[in-house]
Design an enzyme around this catalytic site. Sequence first.
Site, PDB file in Angstrom:
ATOM      1  N   GLU A 271      51.097 -31.626  20.015  1.00  0.00           N
ATOM      2  CA  GLU A 271      51.177 -31.019  21.351  1.00  0.00           C
ATOM      3  C   GLU A 271      50.287 -31.721  22.369  1.00  0.00           C
ATOM      4  O   GLU A 271      49.397 -31.101  22.976  1.00  0.00           O
ATOM      5  CB  GLU A 271      50.836 -29.530  21.274  1.00  0.00           C
ATOM      6  CG  GLU A 271      51.822 -28.751  20.407  1.00  0.00           C
ATOM      7  CD  GLU A 271      51.386 -27.303  20.140  1.00  0.00           C
ATOM      8  OE1 GLU A 271      50.266 -26.955  20.507  1.00  0.00           O
ATOM      9  OE2 GLU A 271      52.176 -26.568  19.555  1.00  0.00           O
TER      10      GLU A 271
ATOM     11  N   GLU B 111      58.177 -26.285  15.879  1.00  0.00           N
ATOM     12  CA  GLU B 111      57.531 -24.994  15.638  1.00  0.00           C
ATOM     13  C   GLU B 111      58.350 -23.926  16.341  1.00  0.00           C
ATOM     14  O   GLU B 111      58.555 -23.991  17.546  1.00  0.00           O
ATOM     15  CB  GLU B 111      56.089 -24.982  16.190  1.00  0.00           C
ATOM     16  CG  GLU B 111      55.211 -26.079  15.598  1.00  0.00           C
ATOM     17  CD  GLU B 111      53.777 -26.063  16.132  1.00  0.00           C
ATOM     18  OE1 GLU B 111      53.428 -25.121  16.866  1.00  0.00           O
ATOM     19  OE2 GLU B 111      53.033 -27.006  15.820  1.00  0.00           O
TER      20      GLU B 111
HETATM   21 ZN   LIG Z   1      51.489 -25.660  17.685  1.00  0.00          ZN
END
Ligand SMILES: [Zn+2]
Lengths: 663, 663, 663
Positions: free
Chosen positions: B151, B337
């Site tokens: 991320e 995710e």
């Molecule tokens: Zn994450």
Amino acid sequence: MTTAPTPPHLLLGSCDYPEHVPRDRWATYARMQKELGLSFVRIAEFAWSRIEPQCGRYDWAWLDQAIEAYHGCGLRVVLCTLTATPPAWLIRAHPEILASDEQGRVREFGSRRHYDFASPVYREHSRRLTLAMALRYGRHPAVVGWQTDNEFGCHGTTRSYGGASAAAFPEWLRHRYGVVERLNEAWGNVFWSMEYTDFSQVRPPMLTVTELNPSHVLDYARFASQQVADFQKEQLEILREMSPGRFITHNFMIFESGFDHYQVAQGLDFATWDNYPLGMLEFFAPSGSGEEVKTRYARTGHPDLIAFNHDLYRGLVAQPGLGREGRGTPNGPWVMEQQCGQVNWAPYNPLPAGGAVQLWTAQAWAHGADVVSYFRWRAATMAQEVMHSGLLRHDETPDRGYAEVETLDQTQFPVGPVPARVALLHDYESLWLYDQQKHSASLSYWTQTVAYYSALRSLGIDVDIVHADAGLSAYAVVVAPAITLVPPERAARWAKAVEGGVALVCGPRTAFRTPGGQTWETGQPGPLSDTLGVKLLQYDSLRPTLSQRVSGPGGDVQAHGWAESYRLQGAEALYSYSGGPLDGEAAVTRRGQVTTIGAHSPELIGAVLADVLQRAGVETTPLPEGVRLSRRAGRTLVQNWTLDAVQWNGLSLGPVSFMVQEE
Amino acid sequence: MTTAPTPPHLLLGSCDYPEHVPRDRWATYARMQKELGLSFVRIAEFAWSRIEPQCGRYDWAWLDQAIEAYHGCGLRVVLCTLTATPPAWLIRAHPEILASDEQGRVREFGSRRHYDFASPVYREHSRRLTLAMALRYGRHPAVVGWQTDNEFGCHGTTRSYGGASAAAFPEWLRHRYGVVERLNEAWGNVFWSMEYTDFSQVRPPMLTVTELNPSHVLDYARFASQQVADFQKEQLEILREMSPGRFITHNFMIFESGFDHYQVAQGLDFATWDNYPLGMLEFFAPSGSGEEVKTRYARTGHPDLIAFNHDLYRGLVAQPGLGREGRGTPNGPWVMEQQCGQVNWAPYNPLPAGGAVQLWTAQAWAHGADVVSYFRWRAATMAQEVMHSGLLRHDETPDRGYAEVETLDQTQFPVGPVPARVALLHDYESLWLYDQQKHSASLSYWTQTVAYYSALRSLGIDVDIVHADAGLSAYAVVVAPAITLVPPERAARWAKAVEGGVALVCGPRTAFRTPGGQTWETGQPGPLSDTLGVKLLQYDSLRPTLSQRVSGPGGDVQAHGWAESYRLQGAEALYSYSGGPLDGEAAVTRRGQVTTIGAHSPELIGAVLADVLQRAGVETTPLPEGVRLSRRAGRTLVQNWTLDAVQWNGLSLGPVSFMVQEE
Amino acid sequence: MTTAPTPPHLLLGSCDYPEHVPRDRWATYARMQKELGLSFVRIAEFAWSRIEPQCGRYDWAWLDQAIEAYHGCGLRVVLCTLTATPPAWLIRAHPEILASDEQGRVREFGSRRHYDFASPVYREHSRRLTLAMALRYGRHPAVVGWQTDNEFGCHGTTRSYGGASAAAFPEWLRHRYGVVERLNEAWGNVFWSMEYTDFSQVRPPMLTVTELNPSHVLDYARFASQQVADFQKEQLEILREMSPGRFITHNFMIFESGFDHYQVAQGLDFATWDNYPLGMLEFFAPSGSGEEVKTRYARTGHPDLIAFNHDLYRGLVAQPGLGREGRGTPNGPWVMEQQCGQVNWAPYNPLPAGGAVQLWTAQAWAHGADVVSYFRWRAATMAQEVMHSGLLRHDETPDRGYAEVETLDQTQFPVGPVPARVALLHDYESLWLYDQQKHSASLSYWTQTVAYYSALRSLGIDVDIVHADAGLSAYAVVVAPAITLVPPERAARWAKAVEGGVALVCGPRTAFRTPGGQTWETGQPGPLSDTLGVKLLQYDSLRPTLSQRVSGPGGDVQAHGWAESYRLQGAEALYSYSGGPLDGEAAVTRRGQVTTIGAHSPELIGAVLADVLQRAGVETTPLPEGVRLSRRAGRTLVQNWTLDAVQWNGLSLGPVSFMVQEE
Ligand SMILES: [Zn+2]
Ligand SMILES: [Zn+2]
Ligand SMILES: [Zn+2]
């Protein structure tokens, strides 16, 4: 020291600052105080720069004279240890005394409480100065007791995020954990590769990119709390030795949560606190109640918020120590500072309603206070608090509060025990952990806890607030609203109390977390699962515009903020959720005498508690909004906190008024 | 590496953290995952401190064993490069790795993403560690691909305002501009005497007295984006060499805007992203829609916000690379995710509605995902994310999401192309510039862009989101909602597409600014003026309590937030303003196949787009609130995002549900 | 220098930045300006980096040429002293020039006003550069006057909290107090042991744990104000010597309150200010009026807010100096920068209504302005203000404001006196003290002051705003809305004016505080008690949801925000409170010609002022919302500030329009 026999009723006092006024006022003020019916005066709270104008050069003459002035009029004196306001000469010589805030900025000189509890050099000066004060006045006949420092933790001053505290934290951890591997395990540092290889690598929890590790935060809170306790303990030891027979106390602050008050109260004779009902309302109005409640109680404060603090601080010191005049009894707590007009520190600072000062005083008595001391004698004409009222105005004319004190009959307030059969459990570690990970922004530890307390008060119940590990066998009902941290020993203690016949009520998130701040590998409520007869199934965080229906014997209610459900393992469901993600799951459960409430709803809490109390044989008296009952020493204080006259139970209560009834 | 034939439908996986649980759980979890129907597992995301507990001392044994456990059950493994969480030993040895925030404060260790992308020493460790991982596992048969770091940019971590970045910025500028005079000109530094005489005088844009120079901000954004790209490129090169045949991807974050994703996606085989619909809603609900939309979609997320991210990240990588199992096709993107229960990082974190996990999974497929990987296998029992759910609860019992995965038929989701005939243009430089000078606080680049996207989705249109410089000839309609930065080359490219038959729709502020961040000396829309056939006349920034009436074929609508008008130079007016300062001026114009919309109004945008689509021969299906259509591989996914059953187009859709229809 | 006879009416100008455009535009722009009817041009405001590209290397050629271009077209030039934007080469060589903010952070280069007024090195460069400019252009025939720097104090730049200011403050205090004991007494430092033993211990008031000492804050404001005055005085002395016959002014900013404008205006020939009505509204809309007023006046600004600034800045310089063309009269103030389209610095920046630019210009004239200069000639195509409009657009086409200027008849605006018979008293020290301890968050010094001003304007009254110590004998009525700091000399001056026949009206908190920032030992209003005939009894801070009823001749009104009551000592009660804590106490009192208003209520203020004016023989004209009257030079400007046509007093006024009536 006065040897007058202890009167059997509430006594009054005020906070005075002789150093703020010309010397010629001292005798006059003392005489006026005596005439008003005051018995005590607290002085020297912030007087360091006058007692020690330069390092090591003491000027005792003025305080000698001031004490004599009070003494001469028969007032009993409470002295302070001066350490809340280190003066400029000390700070500039030792800037390392200054604390740092959560952003790492040094908290500057020019106000108060600007010190780091962990500072070795400050500790040394604290001991030195306390010793000097104790040597000078410790055995003075006018001096009946001591207040350490002032309002520990106020303005977020418990935790310093740099300097001395940052330096001391690693060593504290080493002492706690021995080897760094144990620290890593306790904190779950593997989670984001946060593992340390040496204690010296650990810093205060601050300024991270995103969330802090709650275990890191929890241990920093423990560390900082320990510093406060150690700091005070050093003063206590000196005062005990040098000022025999005098009580020692501290004036705790409204809902202050930076340190473990039970830990810091150890060694005190009793606790006192500073009661500012109107400022308190602006800052601590029940969450979600919004403007409506703040408006209704703007001129009286909220009865339950105030009463909560009374009951909380009364319960800090369980064993009787020296009493309010030093040697002797009774040993009840004080209100060390009682608002008697407008305050100056909230965004809005309205005048109290007529009658509020008397009502606050009566309530303080009924919740266990043996002394109420008004803040302050005369309004300050200088500096930060010029807009704060006193019993006298700036021009020394009597202000509104003075008139109320003058006409108050103290003899209707005999001292004696508060006959509580219900205990509410409280624990600062649970508070720290809960508030670090609220998960639902509209709830907090205090919000949830006060909701349970207020439900009890609405039923006319007297409550003891005690530590989560306190002895519980004396109570019929024990309520644990938000004890989220429950070690196995605590769970065992509660289980034993239940076996002994105590009815236990637990709120949501009870035993959610381990002592390290993790969750139980075996699920919640961990070691309490058997006692409650449930396992946590779901927890739902409800934004303010969402609610969750709960259905049960008395119909439907709506949960707000939080809803958790349970898998039954021995318990039965009293209420269940209907609709939504929790449809059909248990919301309130019972196993024997143990009730678990999973939904946040004042209405539901009230209904379940009423049922539990009835089953436990505790009589309830449902009360209308703004009416409250408090019992002490065989009397009942009936209070009307509304601005309107109230007819209740055959009684006529004027606006903002009370009655004392003999039982 | 597995050589199983690529299945023709959506596959599932989960994110697991073997280092968080005892070793005896690994084989059990792997078996359970396989039984649940999962094919992939992503591991080692934050495991640096376990792989390299001290500098240079690697501990491979545990990861060897964990990979074997998954491998033994037939799961395919995605490994991470570990660099998102540099451990304490490295940070304390090289504190210069830490980034600084916009206020110049060092971002501390104790969480994650605490590094400056420009740090040479961190770059060196990043390469060293990536090489070590690649050497160890690059050819392991269980390993099918790699995720770089985690991320990028999340929590505002792209830009560091001190240390390594501050040091590198002047050199980056020198490289870009050669001589400082060109920098001064590009930034318009003469404006407030901001001219530099040497590159070394330039600092990050921060802490100025008042507004920052937007050109300064724009170039700093470009610089920082380049650092991310370079950082990842170094890892990519190592992985390509040492781990042949494995795919390499990155898991991008919801609406992350700190860096140019097209730039950073270069060299990846495909993009993945992390889909948290409920947290997303709290942070990115359409501006102005307020609490009502946040409440309606509190338990499902907003379909268009989620779909936008799917379409955005699907479009990042245009050329097919290695597929989801390494070598082979298909090469579609993943959801790396996927929320499967409540998250923990929004102010409120409600439970998903029943059916939401299936609906999110189906939607992901329909918008191009070939794999959906749930976050996370088991809820963490430690540290920052203990309140975040997983497929298993803390106590390892299956949570709600587990049950939904268990009953989901993956075979109804064949992989294949998304048949979009409409492209929506996107450009991070425009975003940076727009948001630096919003001029109307209630609008932003994302707000404006999503308004156009949502209008298309409400018409049942499948959309490709592509870079503003992408090839456009394959599309019938191209929408440029907020491309405020249009260099001449881009204008020429669009003009050519229009000539080729593409219908173009431009929103307000299109081509407002030059590539340097200035405005066109010849007025807006600069090089696009001919194509649009207009010149900007006025732009009006509307406070929320103001609106501006727009009149046209379909009656009157109200513009909010923004209204700009045009001088016609070849175009005709479709809609005009009526009343107010813009009375009578053109609000929507058309020249041939090019339509310009000057007023911000979802209603107006919908009407104009419907007309454009119809003219372009793209069939529209107006949809009711909460119903959405998405097409892939010859099938249509009909979705009901509301909590109520819906009758639509002859179909009965249960609450929070979907149907897959064959075309 | 032009020797043309001064025209007898309003003249116009614009702010131009030749350095922002190619040289070939200069002559063209000058010609266009002349054709538009402009007489003045202000240039070189931020041109330091072009005049002195490197330390000591001056480049005069371009400015020579630009001035010639304007001169050639008969435009008169106002030059600036350049010091508002020190360039990079100076800042990087002397970083100690940069100021620090209240959190101690250095305010960075990259914008404007990034200097500490107390910096000795900056002072030296300021003098050097001013001398160079004065030598070069001081006697140029085109140059008629000078503007020092730009908008002192804007963006909170008066006070620096580090570096040079922090270093200079102790010495300033030593100069003021001589010995540190006097400082301690003046500040009441004994209060929290804040006593200093040496001046060097004193720091700027910042970052303390809780409230700052208001006396500390007050003296820091005085110190910082002195720095501004000294800084400008050094430029003034150079300009006076080197540029004889030219006027010198400064362009003050809307409601700027960081420094004492009366102090800084000393030595100027007249004051000018920068009038941005729409941005002003967003930031200074009357407190409590909320969105409704901001919406109603979104496209015109609020007439009273604008007029207040006109009257305030007109009153800064009482003695006539050099006139608007240098030598000669009249000497009226200017609007140096007049919004003529949208601005860019508010959260929302709407377009002005049609007619607003004319209305603003007419209003400026009627309130005393002799010149209105539009900001800016052409919209900037670069840097911070690209979204700010000018008379010309980015593409040099005439924007909306241009058309309004073109059609405006300046000859209807003869210069001459504003015939005010009412004075409103103003004092920056009172402002600083009031706002440091508001006690009621919804009120401020400006809010309270503007409420009184607006009440007067609603009655059609022309107002002089003058310093609290100004001569008052020329006025029939003097209003002191919020002069909270009243030294004995000021009280005596007011008493003498009252004896001389002036009617005095005082608002709440008048004379609440001593010059040191303390309260009077003898109570409020201290030395003014006899004149007012009252003593302060109570003051009540009302949260927004509370109000307090006031009863009097005209019935009941509600006070909001603040209510204070009085003990009568010679005065009589005109209005009394009814209900609430102040029940029965005096709310408005009168002793002879002196009226005291204790309750905050626009309605009450209007009623009391109307009565006072009538008694004083000042004719009132009650006006409807949005209609205003302003008189000058024997004419009356009737203004309609609403978006609708208005019939009033037999007149038909179009939307956003005005009429000039001869008396
Ligand atoms: Zn994450
Ligand atoms: Zn206190
Ligand atoms: Zn300006």
